[in-house]
Motif scaffolding. Structure first.
Motif, PDB file in Angstrom:
ATOM      1  N   ASN A  29     -40.505 -25.892   2.451  1.00 37.69           N
ATOM      2  CA  ASN A  29     -40.210 -27.186   1.853  1.00 37.69           C
ATOM      3  C   ASN A  29     -40.060 -27.043   0.339  1.00 37.69           C
ATOM      4  N   LYS A  52     -33.457 -35.040   3.274  1.00 34.49           N
ATOM      5  CA  LYS A  52     -33.772 -35.438   4.658  1.00 34.49           C
ATOM      6  C   LYS A  52     -34.468 -34.289   5.394  1.00 34.49           C
ATOM      7  N   VAL A  53     -33.996 -33.070   5.161  1.00 40.34           N
ATOM      8  CA  VAL A  53     -34.630 -31.890   5.767  1.00 40.34           C
ATOM      9  C   VAL A  53     -36.079 -31.772   5.289  1.00 40.34           C
ATOM     10  N   CYS A  55     -38.063 -34.117   4.422  1.00 39.79           N
ATOM     11  CA  CYS A  55     -38.848 -35.132   5.149  1.00 39.79           C
ATOM     12  C   CYS A  55     -39.118 -34.684   6.579  1.00 39.79           C
ATOM     13  N   MET A  56     -38.114 -34.073   7.216  1.00 41.98           N
ATOM     14  CA  MET A  56     -38.310 -33.580   8.582  1.00 41.98           C
ATOM     15  C   MET A  56     -39.360 -32.466   8.615  1.00 41.98           C
ATOM     16  N   ASP A  59     -42.658 -33.725   9.182  1.00 45.39           N
ATOM     17  CA  ASP A  59     -42.890 -33.990  10.604  1.00 45.39           C
ATOM     18  C   ASP A  59     -43.159 -32.698  11.370  1.00 45.39           C
ATOM     19  N   PHE A  81     -42.018 -34.467  18.308  1.00 45.70           N
ATOM     20  CA  PHE A  81     -40.828 -34.031  17.579  1.00 45.70           C
ATOM     21  C   PHE A  81     -39.652 -34.054  18.545  1.00 45.70           C
ATOM     22  N   PRO A  85     -33.130 -34.493  15.449  1.00 43.25           N
ATOM     23  CA  PRO A  85     -32.861 -33.778  14.191  1.00 43.25           C
ATOM     24  C   PRO A  85     -32.159 -32.433  14.402  1.00 43.25           C
ATOM     25  N   TYR A 148     -35.800 -26.482  15.827  1.00 42.09           N
ATOM     26  CA  TYR A 148     -35.382 -27.077  14.562  1.00 42.09           C
ATOM     27  C   TYR A 148     -35.353 -26.014  13.459  1.00 42.09           C
TER      28      TYR A 148
END
Length: 179
Positions: A29, A52-53, A55-56, A59, A81, A85, A148
């Motif tokens: 991140n 956006k990635v 934020c994912m 998760d 999950f 995405p 993911y």
């Protein structure tokens, strides 16, 4: 004392593979954040996707921090999950890939600061994936989390190439040294 808690409240040693996967995801991140800053300076329109990635990835971390072996149904529901995405990443990959010249050689992380930072993010992503796969195999994390991360590394690779192209920077190719 060398222990930390999962989201379920379970105490585990800090060296536990769950915390290793969380750390790798956090590094990822941060690397994407740096790549996003470089890319923003160049005016790239994909910076919103990188946000956006990020934020994912929060998760992803929530799912990893909730080992299924100790999770109650409320925990599982809150940190599940989905496949959505993953499908979005695949659409982004296809969109950028269509705009790139075909790959004819191995390329080295290069192509300007944005591209090199995205390549670095890809390498960190591969490590995070390697940390998560054993958790999935042990039934501790959702298989979609590993999927993911797998697709994310492909997205970051394509995006690195796209950034180099848009900035008019040359991608350095691998040249086998003379014996």
């Amino acid at each position: 004392k060398g222990f930390s808690s999962t989201f379920t409240g379970e105490r585990r040693p800090k060296g536990d593979r769950i915390f290793e996967a969380l750390g790798a995801t956090d590094e990822l991140n941060s690397a994407i954040g740096l790549a996003g800053e470089f890319s923003s300076e160049k005016g790239h329109t994909f910076v919103d996707q990188l946000h956006k990635v990020q934020c994912m990835l929060q998760d992803v971390g929530s799912n990893i921090a909730t080992p299924l072996s100790s999770a109650r149904e409320a925990h599982r529901k809150r940190t599940s999950f989905s496949e959505k995405p993953i499908l979005e990443l695949e659409q982004w990959i296809d969109s950028y890939s269509e705009q790139l010249p075909p790959l004819r050689a191995f390329i080295l992380p290069s192509g300007g600061r944005s591209s090199a930072a995205l390549h670095f993010s890809r390498a960190v992503c591969r490590r995070a994936e390697r940390c998560v796969v054993p958790l999935v195999q042990a039934g501790e994390a959702d298989p979609n989390v590993a999927k993911y991360l797998n697709r994310l590394s492909d997205y970051l690779f394509v995006l690195a190439r796209y950034a180099a192209m848009k900035e008019g920077k040359e991608e350095k190719i691998y040249i086998k040294p003379e014996p």
